[in-house]
Design a protein around this motif. Structure first.
Motif, PDB file in Angstrom:
ATOM      1  N   PHE A   1      45.174  81.694  20.800  1.00 44.81           N
ATOM      2  CA  PHE A   1      47.439  81.924  21.700  1.00 44.81           C
ATOM      3  C   PHE A   1      47.275  82.955  20.166  1.00 44.81           C
ATOM      4  CE2 PHE A   1      45.405  78.107  22.640  1.00 44.81           C
ATOM      5  CZ  PHE A   1      45.888  77.979  24.111  1.00 44.81           C
ATOM      6  N   GLU A   2      48.773  83.732  20.499  1.00 43.18           N
ATOM      7  CA  GLU A   2      49.458  84.446  19.509  1.00 43.18           C
ATOM      8  C   GLU A   2      49.889  83.715  17.789  1.00 43.18           C
ATOM      9  OE1 GLU A   2      50.090  87.430  20.983  1.00 43.18           O
ATOM     10  OE2 GLU A   2      50.157  87.706  22.892  1.00 43.18           O
ATOM     11  N   ASP A   3      49.771  82.931  18.157  1.00 42.64           N
ATOM     12  CA  ASP A   3      50.127  82.063  16.710  1.00 42.64           C
ATOM     13  C   ASP A   3      48.267  82.071  16.039  1.00 42.64           C
ATOM     14  OD1 ASP A   3      48.293  79.899  17.391  1.00 42.64           O
ATOM     15  OD2 ASP A   3      50.144  78.003  17.467  1.00 42.64           O
ATOM     16  N   GLY A   4      47.346  82.510  16.214  1.00 41.44           N
ATOM     17  CA  GLY A   4      46.129  82.749  15.809  1.00 41.44           C
ATOM     18  C   GLY A   4      45.119  81.386  16.248  1.00 41.44           C
ATOM     19  N   SER A   5      45.401  80.688  16.214  1.00 45.46           N
ATOM     20  CA  SER A   5      44.947  78.979  16.725  1.00 45.46           C
ATOM     21  C   SER A   5      44.040  79.356  18.081  1.00 45.46           C
ATOM     22  CB  SER A   5      45.990  77.973  17.012  1.00 45.46           C
ATOM     23  OG  SER A   5      47.261  77.949  18.145  1.00 45.46           O
ATOM     24  N   THR A   6      43.529  78.495  17.709  1.00 43.97           N
ATOM     25  CA  THR A   6      42.278  78.643  19.401  1.00 43.97           C
ATOM     26  C   THR A   6      41.717  76.886  19.427  1.00 43.97           C
ATOM     27  OG1 THR A   6      40.231  78.517  17.680  1.00 43.97           O
ATOM     28  CG2 THR A   6      41.326  80.724  17.738  1.00 43.97           C
ATOM     29  N   ARG A   7      41.280  77.156  21.205  1.00 47.81           N
ATOM     30  CA  ARG A   7      40.490  76.335  21.924  1.00 47.81           C
ATOM     31  C   ARG A   7      39.371  76.461  22.132  1.00 47.81           C
ATOM     32  NH1 ARG A   7      45.489  72.916  23.655  1.00 47.81           N
ATOM     33  NH2 ARG A   7      43.576  70.917  24.165  1.00 47.81           N
ATOM     34  N   VAL A   8      38.829  75.672  21.956  1.00 44.91           N
ATOM     35  CA  VAL A   8      37.087  75.910  22.441  1.00 44.91           C
ATOM     36  C   VAL A   8      37.165  75.135  24.044  1.00 44.91           C
ATOM     37  CG1 VAL A   8      34.986  76.082  21.989  1.00 44.91           C
ATOM     38  CG2 VAL A   8      36.430  77.049  21.138  1.00 44.91           C
ATOM     39  N   HIS A   9      36.429  75.221  24.237  1.00 41.94           N
ATOM     40  CA  HIS A   9      34.752  73.871  26.065  1.00 41.94           C
ATOM     41  C   HIS A   9      34.601  74.799  26.588  1.00 41.94           C
ATOM     42  CE1 HIS A   9      35.401  70.329  28.252  1.00 41.94           C
ATOM     43  NE2 HIS A   9      34.677  71.622  29.198  1.00 41.94           N
ATOM     44  N   ARG A  10      33.139  74.239  25.647  1.00 40.57           N
ATOM     45  CA  ARG A  10      31.712  74.357  26.737  1.00 40.57           C
ATOM     46  C   ARG A  10      30.782  73.781  27.946  1.00 40.57           C
ATOM     47  NH1 ARG A  10      27.645  77.680  24.544  1.00 40.57           N
ATOM     48  NH2 ARG A  10      25.410  77.031  25.023  1.00 40.57           N
ATOM     49  N   GLU A  11      30.306  74.200  28.967  1.00 41.03           N
ATOM     50  CA  GLU A  11      29.534  73.339  30.362  1.00 41.03           C
ATOM     51  C   GLU A  11      28.243  73.825  29.134  1.00 41.03           C
ATOM     52  OE1 GLU A  11      31.058  71.499  32.021  1.00 41.03           O
ATOM     53  OE2 GLU A  11      33.002  71.295  31.966  1.00 41.03           O
ATOM     54  N   PRO A  12      27.497  72.625  29.324  1.00 39.76           N
ATOM     55  CA  PRO A  12      26.036  73.512  28.704  1.00 39.76           C
ATOM     56  C   PRO A  12      25.105  72.846  29.939  1.00 39.76           C
ATOM     57  CG  PRO A  12      26.926  71.355  27.879  1.00 39.76           C
ATOM     58  CD  PRO A  12      28.285  71.642  28.200  1.00 39.76           C
ATOM     59  N   VAL A  13      25.638  72.276  30.768  1.00 37.93           N
ATOM     60  CA  VAL A  13      24.983  72.351  31.803  1.00 37.93           C
ATOM     61  C   VAL A  13      26.180  72.374  33.591  1.00 37.93           C
ATOM     62  CG1 VAL A  13      23.733  70.629  33.758  1.00 37.93           C
ATOM     63  CG2 VAL A  13      22.923  70.215  31.117  1.00 37.93           C
ATOM     64  N   ASN A  14      25.839  73.433  34.152  1.00 40.47           N
ATOM     65  CA  ASN A  14      26.821  73.521  34.981  1.00 40.47           C
ATOM     66  C   ASN A  14      27.046  72.505  36.157  1.00 40.47           C
ATOM     67  OD1 ASN A  14      24.099  74.480  35.708  1.00 40.47           O
ATOM     68  ND2 ASN A  14      24.343  75.041  37.675  1.00 40.47           N
ATOM     69  N   ARG A  15      28.356  72.353  36.766  1.00 40.91           N
ATOM     70  CA  ARG A  15      27.989  71.061  37.652  1.00 40.91           C
ATOM     71  C   ARG A  15      27.418  71.418  38.959  1.00 40.91           C
ATOM     72  NH1 ARG A  15      32.913  69.543  40.704  1.00 40.91           N
ATOM     73  NH2 ARG A  15      34.238  71.484  39.743  1.00 40.91           N
ATOM     74  N   GLY A  16      26.697  70.340  39.715  1.00 35.36           N
ATOM     75  CA  GLY A  16      25.922  70.421  40.697  1.00 35.36           C
ATOM     76  C   GLY A  16      24.523  70.590  39.930  1.00 35.36           C
ATOM     77  N   HIS A  17      24.078  70.848  39.152  1.00 32.39           N
ATOM     78  CA  HIS A  17      22.645  70.771  38.674  1.00 32.39           C
ATOM     79  C   HIS A  17      21.682  69.624  38.872  1.00 32.39           C
ATOM     80  CE1 HIS A  17      19.244  71.317  35.931  1.00 32.39           C
ATOM     81  NE2 HIS A  17      19.852  72.439  35.986  1.00 32.39           N
ATOM     82  N   ALA A  18      20.495  69.572  38.654  1.00 33.62           N
ATOM     83  CA  ALA A  18      20.054  68.460  39.528  1.00 33.62           C
ATOM     84  C   ALA A  18      19.955  67.605  37.995  1.00 33.62           C
ATOM     85  CB  ALA A  18      19.045  68.804  38.969  1.00 33.62           C
ATOM     86  N   GLU A  19      20.470  68.326  36.955  1.00 36.61           N
ATOM     87  CA  GLU A  19      20.860  66.518  35.235  1.00 36.61           C
ATOM     88  C   GLU A  19      22.014  67.262  35.566  1.00 36.61           C
ATOM     89  OE1 GLU A  19      19.994  68.949  32.080  1.00 36.61           O
ATOM     90  OE2 GLU A  19      17.624  69.495  32.747  1.00 36.61           O
ATOM     91  N   ARG A  20      23.155  67.384  36.351  1.00 31.75           N
ATOM     92  CA  ARG A  20      24.830  66.743  37.118  1.00 31.75           C
ATOM     93  C   ARG A  20      25.264  66.402  38.333  1.00 31.75           C
ATOM     94  NH1 ARG A  20      29.589  70.002  33.574  1.00 31.75           N
ATOM     95  NH2 ARG A  20      30.949  69.136  34.399  1.00 31.75           N
ATOM     96  N   PRO A  21      24.470  66.240  39.019  1.00 33.11           N
ATOM     97  CA  PRO A  21      24.369  66.622  40.484  1.00 33.11           C
ATOM     98  C   PRO A  21      26.015  66.208  40.915  1.00 33.11           C
ATOM     99  CG  PRO A  21      22.875  64.881  40.208  1.00 33.11           C
ATOM    100  CD  PRO A  21      22.751  65.171  38.604  1.00 33.11           C
ATOM    101  N   LEU A  22      26.248  67.226  41.800  1.00 29.73           N
ATOM    102  CA  LEU A  22      27.105  66.453  43.168  1.00 29.73           C
ATOM    103  C   LEU A  22      26.310  65.639  44.338  1.00 29.73           C
ATOM    104  CD1 LEU A  22      28.684  69.083  42.316  1.00 29.73           C
ATOM    105  CD2 LEU A  22      29.486  69.126  44.564  1.00 29.73           C
ATOM    106  N   THR A  23      27.072  64.325  44.253  1.00 26.88           N
ATOM    107  CA  THR A  23      26.079  63.400  44.723  1.00 26.88           C
ATOM    108  C   THR A  23      26.386  63.450  46.550  1.00 26.88           C
ATOM    109  OG1 THR A  23      27.999  62.213  44.908  1.00 26.88           O
ATOM    110  CG2 THR A  23      27.140  61.682  43.085  1.00 26.88           C
ATOM    111  N   ASN A  24      25.548  62.999  47.184  1.00 30.24           N
ATOM    112  CA  ASN A  24      25.006  62.958  48.518  1.00 30.24           C
ATOM    113  C   ASN A  24      26.898  62.695  49.140  1.00 30.24           C
ATOM    114  OD1 ASN A  24      22.760  63.864  48.612  1.00 30.24           O
ATOM    115  ND2 ASN A  24      22.011  61.577  48.756  1.00 30.24           N
ATOM    116  N   ASP A  25      27.466  61.455  48.814  1.00 30.90           N
ATOM    117  CA  ASP A  25      28.375  61.188  48.919  1.00 30.90           C
ATOM    118  C   ASP A  25      30.339  62.812  48.593  1.00 30.90           C
ATOM    119  OD1 ASP A  25      28.249  58.797  49.798  1.00 30.90           O
ATOM    120  OD2 ASP A  25      29.583  57.899  48.032  1.00 30.90           O
ATOM    121  N   GLU A  26      29.894  63.358  48.103  1.00 35.80           N
ATOM    122  CA  GLU A  26      30.504  64.533  47.772  1.00 35.80           C
ATOM    123  C   GLU A  26      30.212  65.542  47.919  1.00 35.80           C
ATOM    124  OE1 GLU A  26      31.801  63.988  42.994  1.00 35.80           O
ATOM    125  OE2 GLU A  26      29.270  64.271  42.937  1.00 35.80           O
TER     126      GLU A  26
END
Length: 484
Positions: A412-437
């Motif tokens: 941000f302009e004031d020098g502060s930061t925010r971070v978010h990491r997604e180590p496994v993409n949504r939809g992957h077999a380890e994080r799957p969309l369900t059959n209902d989804e």
């Protein structure tokens, strides 16, 4: 084991022979119930993508172009249906168009390790042919599973190397997967299935040049692969002599489509992983196929979700100075470069392959759906202003291609930061969309241009495919124009 530049293997090709044996002996009763059900949901997802594309400019123009091909005026009894269109076509032309329709929105599934869209070549290859032959849904389902299982293994061997060499594995490997699937459905024996793979070697294609300018040729790849599969299996059935070392021969797939450095990275064992000498499988690659939550190149999904997560945390987007996105090195060529072009997409297809756009839309809107791929959305000045401040770095901690990781760091302009990491993409077999989804996604897509009752009828037939007496019933239902 790791395959290097050793002398060509002796004939026959062990990978081709093993996949042929597996494909020949596979029975639907061998498939775990949950895997069979997932296969039907993957089919449903692909069909939903085709129905959602029905009134897109690319769908209308490709449908017109396919009808302009020579020889399109054939007797009605020799024609096949395209999904969402009442005008019928010669069988292989309908197959080509169905590949375009299922893949055209880039909303279809991906096998993670193989970095490949398999449903959109294998399903079109089988659909029209099964309908024409009045084969059962169980026959088509079995062949579809065989195609996904074999194609996933072939693509996994190269560890995303095809992309680095400028080839699209959906077109290249899709030809082999479709040949095996069609061969299974028309009853080829092991020798015939090896021959089908050998013929597919001369038909496989798919250039990534479209990435440079956002052109439409990628949309052709799965349908062309499906056509190639039908041709290869049919020629094998007619005893056309074919190479028997399509993968490991001197001019086989891996030596012809990869340079020496990428050849040194391949692992041939992945081509037959989990398949024993009798052709029995101990695991199912179909369970590693990811269903897309966004209609974008799969490489941007984790970063988009990271941006959306930051948006939901309540960040002040007006105060953003810069955005840094950590991505796998293997995706840079597709979605990050050339950087200036990726920051100013001029078409929906360029937007689909733009990491800056995926992140900017996520941060500013908290969403990334079909509406965000309309010109007004990616041409918005506020979005373009933020895209200009999005940069990327290669992520040394990424587990790509096992996972399509993404990390967004906002300063941000004031020098502060925010971070978010997604180590496994949504939809992957380890994080799957369900059959209902998956069903919810299908209904959303299928009801864009068609009544809900129509969508529900399609859903019921696809999910009940294992009990459907003839695929022609499903084809007749799907070969209809929009009613809304």
């Amino acid at each position: 084991m790791t395959q290097t530049t050793d002398p060509p293997s002796s004939h026959p090709d062990a990978v081709a022979a093993t996949l042929a044996t597996y494909t020949h002996r596979l029975q639907l009763g061998d498939v775990p119930a949950e895997t069979s059900l997932r296969a039907r949901h993957l089919m449903l997802d692909a069909i939903g993508c085709a129905l959602a594309a029905r009134r897109e400019d690319f769908a209308l123009r490709f449908e017109s172009a396919v009808h302009a091909l020579p020889g399109v005026n054939v007797p009605a009894a020799c024609t096949a249906g395209a999904i969402g269109f009442s005008r019928r076509l010669p069988l292989r032309d309908a197959t080509l168009l169905n590949g375009v329709l299922t893949h055209g929105l880039d909303y279809d599934d991906t096998h993670m390790a193989g970095v490949i869209h398999l449903s959109v070549s294998v399903l079109p290859a089988l659909f029209s042919l099964a309908a024409a032959r009045e084969q059962s849904g169980a026959d088509m389902l079995t062949a579809y599973i065989a195609g996904l299982e074999t194609g996933a293994r072939i693509a996994s061997v190269v560890k995303s190397g095809f992309h680095g060499q400028g080839f699209h594995p959906t077109g290249v490997v899709g030809a082999f997967a479709s040949a095996l699937a069609v061969g299974r459905m028309i009853g080829l024996d092991q020798a015939g299935l090896v021959a089908a793979q050998g013929i597919a070697l001369s038909l496989a294609s798919g250039s990534l040049q479209f990435i440079e300018d956002g052109s439409w040729t990628k949309r052709i790849h799965p349908g062309w692969a499906a056509q190639a599969g039908i041709t290869a299996a049919t020629f094998a059935q007619q005893n056309i002599p074919a190479p028997d070392a399509p993968y490991t021969g001197r001019y086989g797939l891996f030596r012809s489509y990869l340079d020496s450095a990428r050849q040194a990275q391949i692992d041939l064992a992945l081509g037959t992983a989990g398949i024993d000498a009798e052709g029995r499988a101990s695991h199912w690659e179909l369970n590693n196929v990811a269903v897309k939550p966004f209609p974008m190149c799969h490489f941007v999904h984790a970063s988009a979700d990271a941006a959306i997560a930051l948006r939901r945390q309540g960040i002040d987007t007006a105060a953003i100075r810069s955005v840094e996105v950590a991505v796998p090195a293997g995706v840079v060529q597709a979605v990050c470069e050339p950087q200036d072009a990726k920051r100013r997409p001029t078409s929906d297809y360029e937007a689909k392959f733009s990491l800056p756009y995926a992140v900017a839309s996520g941060l500013l809107r908290g969403r990334l759906g079909l509406k965000e791929l309309e010109p007004a959305a990616f041409s918005d000045e506020g979005v373009r202003d933020l895209m200009a401040r999005v940069n990327y770095v290669e992520d040394p901690a990424s587990t790509f291609p096992r996972h399509y990781t993404g990390e967004v760091r906002v300063t941000f302009e004031d020098g502060s930061t925010r971070v978010h990491r997604e180590p496994v993409n949504r939809g992957h077999a380890e994080r799957p969309l369900t059959n209902d989804e998956v069903r919810e996604k299908f209904m959303d897509n299928a009801t864009l241009w068609f009544p809900r009752a129509h969508a529900e009828a399609v859903c019921a037939q696809v999910l009940g495919l294992d009990k459907l007496a003839s695929v022609r019933t499903l084809e007749s239902l799907l070969a209809a124009d929009p009613q809304l």
